[in-house]
Write an enzyme that holds these catalytic residues in place. Structure first.
Site, PDB file in Angstrom:
ATOM      1  N   CYS A 264       0.819  -1.211   0.000  1.00 32.75           N
ATOM      2  CA  CYS A 264       0.000   0.000   0.000  1.00 32.75           C
ATOM      3  C   CYS A 264       0.855   1.265   0.000  1.00 32.75           C
ATOM      4  O   CYS A 264       1.546   1.536  -0.975  1.00 32.75           O
ATOM      5  CB  CYS A 264      -0.974  -0.036   1.179  1.00 32.75           C
ATOM      6  SG  CYS A 264      -2.342   1.138   1.027  1.00 32.75           S
ATOM      7  N   HIS A 348      -3.853  -5.446  -0.206  1.00 31.77           N
ATOM      8  CA  HIS A 348      -3.550  -5.940   1.140  1.00 31.77           C
ATOM      9  C   HIS A 348      -3.636  -7.471   1.209  1.00 31.77           C
ATOM     10  O   HIS A 348      -4.717  -8.029   1.394  1.00 31.77           O
ATOM     11  CB  HIS A 348      -4.521  -5.334   2.154  1.00 31.77           C
ATOM     12  CG  HIS A 348      -4.257  -3.891   2.441  1.00 31.77           C
ATOM     13  ND1 HIS A 348      -3.566  -3.462   3.551  1.00 31.77           N
ATOM     14  CD2 HIS A 348      -4.571  -2.775   1.744  1.00 31.77           C
ATOM     15  CE1 HIS A 348      -3.466  -2.145   3.540  1.00 31.77           C
ATOM     16  NE2 HIS A 348      -4.080  -1.705   2.445  1.00 31.77           N
ATOM     17  N   GLU A 350      -2.760  -9.311   3.586  1.00 35.72           N
ATOM     18  CA  GLU A 350      -3.024  -9.748   4.965  1.00 35.72           C
ATOM     19  C   GLU A 350      -4.499  -9.666   5.328  1.00 35.72           C
ATOM     20  O   GLU A 350      -4.880  -9.948   6.465  1.00 35.72           O
ATOM     21  CB  GLU A 350      -2.227  -8.873   5.944  1.00 35.72           C
ATOM     22  CG  GLU A 350      -2.899  -7.589   6.378  1.00 35.72           C
ATOM     23  CD  GLU A 350      -3.040  -6.536   5.291  1.00 35.72           C
ATOM     24  OE1 GLU A 350      -3.805  -5.568   5.502  1.00 35.72           O
ATOM     25  OE2 GLU A 350      -2.403  -6.668   4.235  1.00 35.72           O
TER      26      GLU A 350
END
Length: 376
Positions: A264, A348, A350
């Site tokens: 990001c 992302h 995660e």
């Protein structure tokens, strides 16, 4: 209680208040996730923004202490179609309304979020104000216009940690919760820059075998190298990457010294450190259902995203190539250095509660560190 949302272009939306009372200002964005509003609320990348959830009913799973992604709430305001005060979840300990009040976040519900989302999509993201105390529409619009633009703002410095700390918590398990991992069992030493890092990123790194030390955004390259890590991680975070000149200069001194993985804002900062440029997107990408292609494998994955800026691939020349591409707007979703062990992604991997299609990227980072260590 009555509440009003006024946009800088003069558009007015009327609703009712929930959460804290008062006024809140910021850049109004929309998030298309159908679940995970608690993770959205606690994502530091939303600092300076007021988030509109496109899913109509919000609050029906309450709030629990296990799903927070940071030390607090950083967003300015929360906008929903229908707030559900009656929550049902076996882990919930409080209502969303009480949570927002506890953290002084102003919310508004009962407005047409579909109309608001279409307006932002067609006219572009813009600043706004939510008020439960002032209902003069002309005055509210003037207040919204006075809010500083997101472009040029250094927001990451305000959400980063103050000093380094060690992280050893792994991923959540249904039976045992979050596991505390013995650092002696972790093979790779990683220094993670905190520009607004999410806890689940750290858990994914630990789960991949990384002994993680988190450092502040202004930690110098020399301090990092003195720790002799196997790899360097660049986290997510809020705002415009270009004002972070000190960070960019530090990263330039780290390029070529260690394997680097960015997510990001970390991806954008890496692009700038490599000599590239970033651009402001019309309304950004915020949600957990956005398609991306891995250019190395040509596989498509559904991803979680939260960003208003993007790397300009052409500005990088031959230094880096396209690693991932956004299949909605064709913006850069990842880059790979042409000859160094460096890569980054805009989305992302995660993501909690999901999707988990991109989770393999943590394994890719570990493989990169292993190859670098063996070669060295």
């Amino acid at each position: 209680m009555k509440a009003v949302l006024a946009l800088a272009d003069g558009r007015i939306f009327k609703g009712t208040s929930f959460g804290a009372s008062g006024e809140a200002t910021g850049e109004v964005v929309f998030n298309t996730s159908m679940c995970g509003y608690q993770e959205v609320l606690t994502d530091p990348s939303y600092k300076g923004q007021m988030v509109t959830m496109t899913y109509p009913q919000i609050g029906n799973t309450g709030i629990n202490p296990e799903d927070v992604e940071s030390r607090g709430l950083f967003l300015s305001g929360f906008i929903v179609k229908e707030y559900m005060d009656c929550f049902s979840n076996w882990r919930a300990t409080m209502s969303l309304d009480a949570y927002l009040k506890e953290n002084s976040v102003v919310g508004i519900q009962g407005l047409d979020t579909r109309a608001l989302t279409r307006h932002l999509r067609d006219k572009g993201t813009q600043n706004g104000i939510i008020s439960t105390v002032d209902f003069d529409q002309e005055r509210l619009v003037e207040k919204a216009r006075a809010v500083p633009s997101m472009t040029g703002l250094d927001l990451a410095s305000g959400v980063s940690c103050d000093k380094p700390y060690h992280w050893t918590q792994g991923l959540w398990d249904l039976q045992t919760g979050y596991a505390e991992v013995d650092p002696a069992t972790l093979k790779y030493k990683v220094v993670a820059f905190d520009f607004g890092i999410k806890y689940n990123i750290l858990r994914c790194l630990v789960d991949a075998g990384c002994d993680v030390t988190v450092v502040p955004a202004d930690f110098t390259a020399e301090e990092v190298l003195a720790m002799n890590p196997d790899g360097i991680f660049l986290s997510n975070g809020p705002g415009d990457p270009e004002p972070l000149t000190v960070v960019i200069e530090n990263l330039q001194r780290l390029i070529g010294k260690k394997p680097i993985f960015g997510i990001c804002l970390g991806h954008q900062l890496l692009g700038l450190a490599l000599g590239g440029k970033t651009i402001k997107l019309p309304f950004g990408n915020h949600g957990s259902n956005l398609p991306v292609m891995d250019m190395a494998t040509r596989k498509v994955e559904i991803t979680a995203q939260n960003h208003g800026f993007a790397v300009d691939l052409d500005s990088l020349g031959t230094v880096a190539c396209l690693g991932h591409e956004n299949l909605n707007d064709r913006t850069v979703e990842g880059i790979r250095h042409s000859n160094l062990p460096i890569f980054s992604v805009q989305h992302h991997p995660e993501a909690s509660p999901g999707p988990h299609d991109s989770h393999y990227l943590f394994g890719r980072f570990v493989e990169m560190m292993e190859k670098y260590r063996t070669k060295k």
